[in-house]
Write a protein that holds these residues in place. Structure first.
Motif, PDB file in Angstrom:
ATOM      1  N   VAL A  81       0.846  -1.200   0.000  1.00 48.81           N
ATOM      2  CA  VAL A  81       0.000   0.000   0.000  1.00 48.81           C
ATOM      3  C   VAL A  81       0.881   1.250   0.000  1.00 48.81           C
ATOM      4  CG1 VAL A  81      -2.001  -1.038   1.137  1.00 48.81           C
ATOM      5  CG2 VAL A  81      -0.188  -0.045   2.536  1.00 48.81           C
ATOM      6  N   LYS A  82       0.351   2.294  -0.662  1.00 50.37           N
ATOM      7  CA  LYS A  82       1.056   3.592  -0.689  1.00 50.37           C
ATOM      8  C   LYS A  82       0.020   4.668  -0.343  1.00 50.37           C
ATOM      9  CE  LYS A  82       5.152   2.819  -3.035  1.00 50.37           C
ATOM     10  NZ  LYS A  82       5.019   1.698  -3.974  1.00 50.37           N
ATOM     11  N   PRO A  83       0.462   5.755   0.253  1.00 51.47           N
ATOM     12  CA  PRO A  83      -0.512   6.804   0.588  1.00 51.47           C
ATOM     13  C   PRO A  83      -1.271   7.266  -0.652  1.00 51.47           C
ATOM     14  CG  PRO A  83       1.632   7.289   1.569  1.00 51.47           C
ATOM     15  CD  PRO A  83       1.832   6.115   0.654  1.00 51.47           C
ATOM     16  N   GLY A  84      -2.578   7.364  -0.541  1.00 51.57           N
ATOM     17  CA  GLY A  84      -3.407   7.855  -1.645  1.00 51.57           C
ATOM     18  C   GLY A  84      -3.751   6.815  -2.684  1.00 51.57           C
ATOM     19  N   MET A  85      -3.303   5.589  -2.483  1.00 49.92           N
ATOM     20  CA  MET A  85      -3.564   4.532  -3.472  1.00 49.92           C
ATOM     21  C   MET A  85      -5.069   4.289  -3.598  1.00 49.92           C
ATOM     22  SD  MET A  85      -1.877   0.756  -3.328  1.00 49.92           S
ATOM     23  CE  MET A  85      -0.385   0.845  -4.277  1.00 49.92           C
ATOM     24  N   VAL A  86      -5.535   4.178  -4.861  1.00 53.58           N
ATOM     25  CA  VAL A  86      -6.961   3.919  -5.088  1.00 53.58           C
ATOM     26  C   VAL A  86      -7.128   2.439  -5.455  1.00 53.58           C
ATOM     27  CG1 VAL A  86      -9.004   4.513  -6.438  1.00 53.58           C
ATOM     28  CG2 VAL A  86      -7.339   6.285  -5.838  1.00 53.58           C
ATOM     29  N   ILE A  87      -7.819   1.728  -4.606  1.00 55.48           N
ATOM     30  CA  ILE A  87      -7.966   0.280  -4.788  1.00 55.48           C
ATOM     31  C   ILE A  87      -9.452  -0.031  -4.966  1.00 55.48           C
ATOM     32  CG2 ILE A  87      -7.542  -1.982  -3.753  1.00 55.48           C
ATOM     33  CD1 ILE A  87      -5.458  -0.358  -1.920  1.00 55.48           C
ATOM     34  N   GLU A  88      -9.753  -0.722  -6.061  1.00 56.20           N
ATOM     35  CA  GLU A  88     -11.165  -1.038  -6.313  1.00 56.20           C
ATOM     36  C   GLU A  88     -11.354  -2.539  -6.459  1.00 56.20           C
ATOM     37  OE1 GLU A  88     -12.813   1.839  -9.484  1.00 56.20           O
ATOM     38  OE2 GLU A  88     -10.632   2.032  -9.547  1.00 56.20           O
ATOM     39  N   ARG A  89     -12.538  -2.975  -6.083  1.00 54.82           N
ATOM     40  CA  ARG A  89     -12.887  -4.373  -6.337  1.00 54.82           C
ATOM     41  C   ARG A  89     -13.048  -4.554  -7.839  1.00 54.82           C
ATOM     42  NH1 ARG A  89     -17.414  -6.658  -2.526  1.00 54.82           N
ATOM     43  NH2 ARG A  89     -18.644  -4.908  -3.268  1.00 54.82           N
ATOM     44  N   GLN A  90     -12.755  -5.723  -8.312  1.00 56.91           N
ATOM     45  CA  GLN A  90     -12.862  -5.958  -9.750  1.00 56.91           C
ATOM     46  C   GLN A  90     -14.019  -6.911 -10.025  1.00 56.91           C
ATOM     47  OE1 GLN A  90      -9.129  -6.621 -11.799  1.00 56.91           O
ATOM     48  NE2 GLN A  90     -10.182  -7.957 -13.242  1.00 56.91           N
ATOM     49  N   SER A  91     -14.872  -6.491 -10.960  1.00 57.55           N
ATOM     50  CA  SER A  91     -16.003  -7.356 -11.293  1.00 57.55           C
ATOM     51  C   SER A  91     -15.758  -8.006 -12.644  1.00 57.55           C
ATOM     52  CB  SER A  91     -17.276  -6.506 -11.320  1.00 57.55           C
ATOM     53  OG  SER A  91     -18.375  -7.359 -11.543  1.00 57.55           O
ATOM     54  N   GLY A  92     -15.456  -9.277 -12.640  1.00 56.60           N
ATOM     55  CA  GLY A  92     -15.235  -9.992 -13.903  1.00 56.60           C
ATOM     56  C   GLY A  92     -13.886  -9.700 -14.508  1.00 56.60           C
ATOM     57  N   ALA A  93     -13.778  -9.924 -15.823  1.00 58.28           N
ATOM     58  CA  ALA A  93     -12.502  -9.771 -16.514  1.00 58.28           C
ATOM     59  C   ALA A  93     -12.140  -8.298 -16.657  1.00 58.28           C
ATOM     60  CB  ALA A  93     -12.584 -10.419 -17.897  1.00 58.28           C
ATOM     61  N   ALA A  94     -10.880  -8.067 -16.981  1.00 51.83           N
ATOM     62  CA  ALA A  94     -10.399  -6.700 -17.155  1.00 51.83           C
ATOM     63  C   ALA A  94     -10.975  -6.094 -18.426  1.00 51.83           C
ATOM     64  CB  ALA A  94      -8.877  -6.713 -17.232  1.00 51.83           C
ATOM     65  N   GLU A  95     -11.214  -4.767 -18.367  1.00 47.98           N
ATOM     66  CA  GLU A  95     -11.605  -4.029 -19.569  1.00 47.98           C
ATOM     67  C   GLU A  95     -10.373  -3.876 -20.453  1.00 47.98           C
ATOM     68  OE1 GLU A  95     -14.573  -2.708 -20.146  1.00 47.98           O
ATOM     69  OE2 GLU A  95     -15.569  -2.809 -18.194  1.00 47.98           O
ATOM     70  N   LEU A  96     -10.609  -3.733 -21.760  1.00 49.47           N
ATOM     71  CA  LEU A  96      -9.492  -3.441 -22.648  1.00 49.47           C
ATOM     72  C   LEU A  96      -9.034  -2.015 -22.388  1.00 49.47           C
ATOM     73  CD1 LEU A  96     -10.740  -4.869 -26.055  1.00 49.47           C
ATOM     74  CD2 LEU A  96      -9.831  -6.063 -24.071  1.00 49.47           C
ATOM     75  N   GLU A  97      -7.729  -1.784 -22.471  1.00 46.03           N
ATOM     76  CA  GLU A  97      -7.206  -0.422 -22.351  1.00 46.03           C
ATOM     77  C   GLU A  97      -7.731   0.387 -23.524  1.00 46.03           C
ATOM     78  OE1 GLU A  97      -4.050   0.988 -20.511  1.00 46.03           O
ATOM     79  OE2 GLU A  97      -4.909  -0.321 -18.994  1.00 46.03           O
ATOM     80  N   SER A  98      -8.220   1.564 -23.267  1.00 44.77           N
ATOM     81  CA  SER A  98      -8.676   2.395 -24.380  1.00 44.77           C
ATOM     82  C   SER A  98      -7.502   3.250 -24.863  1.00 44.77           C
ATOM     83  CB  SER A  98      -9.854   3.260 -23.953  1.00 44.77           C
ATOM     84  OG  SER A  98      -9.446   4.036 -22.858  1.00 44.77           O
ATOM     85  N   GLY A  99      -7.717   3.972 -25.927  1.00 47.86           N
ATOM     86  CA  GLY A  99      -6.667   4.841 -26.434  1.00 47.86           C
ATOM     87  C   GLY A  99      -5.800   4.181 -27.490  1.00 47.86           C
ATOM     88  N   TYR A 100      -6.090   2.940 -27.805  1.00 46.40           N
ATOM     89  CA  TYR A 100      -5.310   2.245 -28.828  1.00 46.40           C
ATOM     90  C   TYR A 100      -5.988   2.253 -30.183  1.00 46.40           C
ATOM     91  CZ  TYR A 100      -1.907   0.525 -25.498  1.00 46.40           C
ATOM     92  OH  TYR A 100      -0.922   0.427 -24.576  1.00 46.40           O
ATOM     93  N   GLU A 101      -7.304   2.557 -30.170  1.00 39.91           N
ATOM     94  CA  GLU A 101      -8.021   2.538 -31.444  1.00 39.91           C
ATOM     95  C   GLU A 101      -7.496   3.652 -32.337  1.00 39.91           C
ATOM     96  OE1 GLU A 101     -11.209   1.119 -28.508  1.00 39.91           O
ATOM     97  OE2 GLU A 101      -9.341   2.184 -28.488  1.00 39.91           O
ATOM     98  N   THR A 102      -7.272   3.324 -33.566  1.00 44.85           N
ATOM     99  CA  THR A 102      -6.753   4.325 -34.491  1.00 44.85           C
ATOM    100  C   THR A 102      -7.756   4.503 -35.622  1.00 44.85           C
ATOM    101  OG1 THR A 102      -5.508   2.514 -35.423  1.00 44.85           O
ATOM    102  CG2 THR A 102      -4.304   4.059 -34.070  1.00 44.85           C
ATOM    103  N   GLU A 103      -7.729   5.681 -36.231  1.00 48.49           N
ATOM    104  CA  GLU A 103      -8.654   5.947 -37.341  1.00 48.49           C
ATOM    105  C   GLU A 103      -8.141   5.303 -38.614  1.00 48.49           C
ATOM    106  OE1 GLU A 103     -11.632   7.544 -37.062  1.00 48.49           O
ATOM    107  OE2 GLU A 103     -11.171   7.414 -34.941  1.00 48.49           O
ATOM    108  N   VAL A 104      -9.067   4.927 -39.444  1.00 47.81           N
ATOM    109  CA  VAL A 104      -8.655   4.366 -40.739  1.00 47.81           C
ATOM    110  C   VAL A 104      -8.262   5.534 -41.652  1.00 47.81           C
ATOM    111  CG1 VAL A 104      -9.417   3.132 -42.792  1.00 47.81           C
ATOM    112  CG2 VAL A 104     -10.141   2.368 -40.534  1.00 47.81           C
TER     113      VAL A 104
END
Lengths: 104, 365
Positions: A81-104
């Motif tokens: 643990v570190k001060p200010g750390m934000v820890i959340e419960r996870q429901s199911g599988a991980a979401e895909l990281e966004s920001g990778y989609e590129t325009e055609v």
């Protein structure tokens, strides 16, 4: 359910656990903090959706996967643990990281 | 004779055939290897795949097509047998092209498969704009891809488990950790001597993968095999993003992403190699950039069982009638054909029309 053995340890680190500010000792893992704060589950499994808590506490069983500072699928037992750390419960599988989609 | 048929080898090929034989009411024994055996059936990628297969050998193109078409019913049967899902889906599958040369080669290859199957194999070349609409996460480096609605994928371990459950229910005897030392012709049948005992049967099927090369000559069959290592890796579970399996990346029913593969000539070594895994990962990231931030949880190697022309061998020995050899590297796709038409052929019923095209005699011209 889980109590500190040494009652004298000061609670010096503030974390945001599941949306709530909590004080925990320094140098403990996220998984230990979740147990110390009495979380009833740290995640729901991706396949059946059942609730899970940390089990092995040594990085092997992957039961303690949580979202830590926005990053999903982190083994809580391998991260301190570190001060200010934000820890959340996870429901199911991980979401895909966004920001990778590129325009055609 | 103790058994109607002894099947040597308990991987996907052996267990599919033994399961099929048991449905023909034949008393069947499977002699399997042990934990030290090379287990292609426990290390593969899980594609039920048609596109591209047999582009240079028409009988193989037709054979894969037939097997893939038998799969939906086969899957249903195995799900009923094992009361478990195999995560089989025939969604169709993609192969991506990174440049014009690859695109043209792919087009030629699939046109050949289409000709070989008299149009039964259907495919579509999908350009970048259409591809991007279907798979938004795809990289701009991918210029397009081929798609066939006849491709699919399955959980290969669940398949093996279901076949074992089926064999067990049908009364197949199964013995593990067997090493076959000798096969002898005996009273219109065969005597198989292993490190653990002796077993007799009327017929014999060699399904020992790489081991067929050693066993074949005992019954007058030359079974040339080439060993080739493939490495794959699997990631943490992710929310569904890829509806269709592809040749190098597929998302499993449980959400993990399986990434392959390599083709390495390293002999009988089924380990992993970080340099090869790095290349595999780089190719996957060049197709799906977001994979860069996804964690790999396991990687492994397995040995493919190839023949000199990469097409399977199905052959009954002419010198030792009733002794058969089956060698292939597509134990998943062909499982439905092995449990059906091949088991029928071995039991003495209909012979699949192209089966003579798969004799190992083709290597001796």
């Amino acid at each position: 359910m889980f109590k500190l053995i040494d009652k004298g340890i000061p609670l010096t680190v503030e974390i945001i656990l599941d949306g709530k500010a909590e004080l925990v000792p320094e140098n403990i893992t996220v998984a230990a903090a979740a147990l110390f704060c009495g979380l009833e589950s740290v995640r729901k499994t991706p396949v059946s959706g059942s609730n899970r808590l940390p089990l092995c506490m040594m990085g092997v069983c992957y039961e303690c996967l949580m979202k830590i500072n926005g990053q999903a699928n982190q083994r809580g037992c391998q991260i301190l643990v570190k001060p200010g750390m934000v820890i959340e419960r996870q429901s199911g599988a991980a979401e895909l990281e966004s920001g990778y989609e590129t325009e055609v | 004779m103790e058994y109607d048929v002894i099947v040597i080898g308990g991987g996907l090929v052996g267990s599919s055939i033994a399961y099929g034989l048991s449905k023909q009411k034949l008393k069947t024994l499977v002699l399997d290897g042990g934990d030290q055996s090379f287990r292609a059936s426990r290390g593969n990628f899980g594609l039920v795949w048609v596109q591209g297969k047999g582009w240079n050998y028409a009988p193989y193109a037709r054979w894969c097509q037939q097997a893939a078409d038998l799969w939906p019913e086969f899957n249903q049967e195995l799900q009923d047998v094992s009361s478990a899902t195999l995560d089989y889906q025939r969604t169709g599958g993609f192969h991506f092209c990174l440049d014009e040369t690859e695109w043209e080669q792919r087009q030629k290859m699939l046109a050949a498969v289409n000709r070989h199957t008299e149009g039964q194999f259907e495919y579509d070349m999908i350009d970048r704009i259409r591809l991007k609409k279907m798979i938004p996460q795809i990289s701009n480096k991918v210029i397009g891809g081929s798609f066939s609605g006849q491709d699919g994928h399955v959980d290969p371990l669940a398949l093996l488990h279901a076949l074992f459950t089926g064999m067990n229910q049908q009364g197949v005897d199964y013995l593990a950790s067997q090493s076959v030392n000798l096969i002898e012709r005996r009273d219109n049948g065969y005597l198989v001597k292993t490190n653990k005992g002796m077993f007799s049967s009327e017929k014999l099927v060699l399904c020992a993968g790489l081991g067929n090369q050693k066993l074949g000559p005992m019954v007058g069959l030359e079974v040339p095999v080439i060993v080739e290592r493939g490495q794959v890796m699997i990631t943490e579970r992710m929310k569904p993003f890829l509806e269709w399996p592809t040749l190098h990346v597929r998302q499993t029913g449980a959400g993990t992403i399986q990434i392959g593969d390599s083709h390495e000539d390293v002999g009988f070594n089924d380990g992993t190699d970080p340099y090869v895994l790095k290349k595999i990962a780089q190719r996957a990231v060049s197709m799906f950039p977001f994979l860069e931030s996804v964690k790999v949880v396991r990687a492994w190697g397995a040995l493919r069982i190839l023949t000199p022309d990469h097409n399977p061998i199905y052959q009954q020995s002419s010198a030792y009638p009733g002794a058969f050899a089956v060698t292939c590297h597509s134990g998943v796709t062909l499982a439905a054909a092995h449990a059906g038409p091949v088991a029928n052929w071995i039991s003495g019923k209909d012979q699949p029309s192209d089966i003579n095209q798969f004799s190992a005699d083709r290597f001796n011209v």
